[in-house]
Design an enzyme around this catalytic site. Structure first.
Site, PDB file in Angstrom:
ATOM      1  N   HIS A  52       1.100  -0.970   0.165  1.00 27.47           N
ATOM      2  CA  HIS A  52      -0.162  -0.141  -0.217  1.00 27.47           C
ATOM      3  C   HIS A  52       1.113   1.614   0.056  1.00 27.47           C
ATOM      4  O   HIS A  52       0.223   2.214  -0.726  1.00 27.47           O
ATOM      5  CB  HIS A  52      -0.914   0.216   0.877  1.00 27.47           C
ATOM      6  N   VAL A  90       4.538  -5.527  -4.838  1.00 29.98           N
ATOM      7  CA  VAL A  90       5.846  -5.483  -3.822  1.00 29.98           C
ATOM      8  C   VAL A  90       5.743  -7.181  -3.170  1.00 29.98           C
ATOM      9  O   VAL A  90       4.520  -7.946  -2.702  1.00 29.98           O
ATOM     10  CB  VAL A  90       5.609  -4.474  -2.575  1.00 29.98           C
TER      11      VAL A  90
END
Ligand code: PAF
Length: 283
Positions: free
Chosen positions: A37, A178
């Site tokens: 995020h 990620v």
């Protein structure tokens, strides 16, 4: 950083920042923030003077028996992380602020081209909930740019289509997945995994790597590649929902003329009580 619970408060902040001549970027989240995020926030930061993040666990996108109740809620820590990233406002509305209509009467946004396949087949109604809440967030914040993670590849494709079909003047930016050092894509749901499950969870990524290498090397037998990937997952204790080779543009099965570079391998599988998704572009 301002914490905002009402639509009026968000509009007030955005109007003030626009009067200062700043562009506005939106990062929609369901909270329980991790490095994935925060990478979206950094992309947003680079694109606009005012960054608004939303933290809202959207009941409309959870099906019966899914994890809405137990979805991790860590609002205090989320705010600390967002503030450290220089976010200007965090919009965390109560459910009634987002859905004032009585149950079953909420107007829905449906993106049929993307909402019924793959994730939509495994989670009926999920994408109607996503499209509806994202559309509402767009209408509330009216951003110039909105940033979404490529981990939810189908969601990103659906939002791009929503923006195109409804002529919304918003630039949709996808940010790369990620991963943990072993390759597992970061996800709020990873914390449901037991230590033993966590040790095997990265097999999902490795399975997609194997499939994508086979395609890059010239194999075109999609059903065989998909079936063997599912078998590999089962061998490690997963219950696969699907492994699918699709075109990046429309997520339909590949055609003769499609080159490997235009393809993506998507996978979803359960490991114990946790449902994991991942994807990998070929090439
Ligand atoms: O990707 C998510 O976290 C959610 O689906 C989103 C886009 C915030 C909508 O609730």
């Amino acid at each position: 950083m301002q914490t905002l619970e009402s639509i009026a408060a968000v509009r007030g902040l955005v109007a003030a920042r626009r009067r200062d001549g700043e562009g506005v970027a939106l990062v929609p989240t369901m909270g329980n923030l991790h490095e994935g995020h925060l990478s979206l926030v950094r992309v947003a930061r680079a694109r606009a003077g005012c960054v608004i993040a939303s933290v809202f666990v959207n009941p409309l996108q959870f099906g019966t028996g899914e994890d809405f109740e137990r979805y991790p809620r860590t609002f205090g820590r989320d705010c600390e992380l967002l503030e450290a990233e220089g976010v200007d406002g965090v919009f965390a509305p109560p459910v009634a602020e987002m859905y004032p209509a009585e149950a079953g009467q909420q107007t829905l946004v449906v993106v049929p081209a993307f909402s019924r396949m793959l994730e939509g087949e495994s989670r009926p109604g999920h994408f109607d909930g996503v499209a509806t809440v994202v559309m509402k967030l767009f209408n509330i914040v009216m951003p110039d740019v909105a940033v979404f993670g490529e981990k939810d590849f189908q969601q990103l494709a659906l939002i791009r289509r929503l923006v195109r079909d409804l002529c919304l003047p918003i630039d949709i930016v996808g940010a790369p997945i990620v991963r943990d050092p072993d390759g597992l894509a970061m996800s709020s749901r990873n914390q449901y995994l037991s230590p033993a499950e966590r040790r095997v969870a990265s097999v999902l990524h490795r399975t997609l790597v194997v499939a994508s290498r086979r395609i890059a090397a010239g194999e075109r037998s999609w059903p065989a590649i998909e079936a063997e990937a599912c078998k590999a997952l089962e061998g490690s204790g997963f219950l696969p929902d699907y492994v699918a080779v699709r075109r990046t543009l429309d997520l339909l099965p590949p055609q003769e003329a499609d080159t490997a570079r235009e393809l993506v391998v998507l996978g979803a599988a359960r490991l114990g009580r946790t449902r994991l998704i991942d994807n990998l572009r070929v090439g």
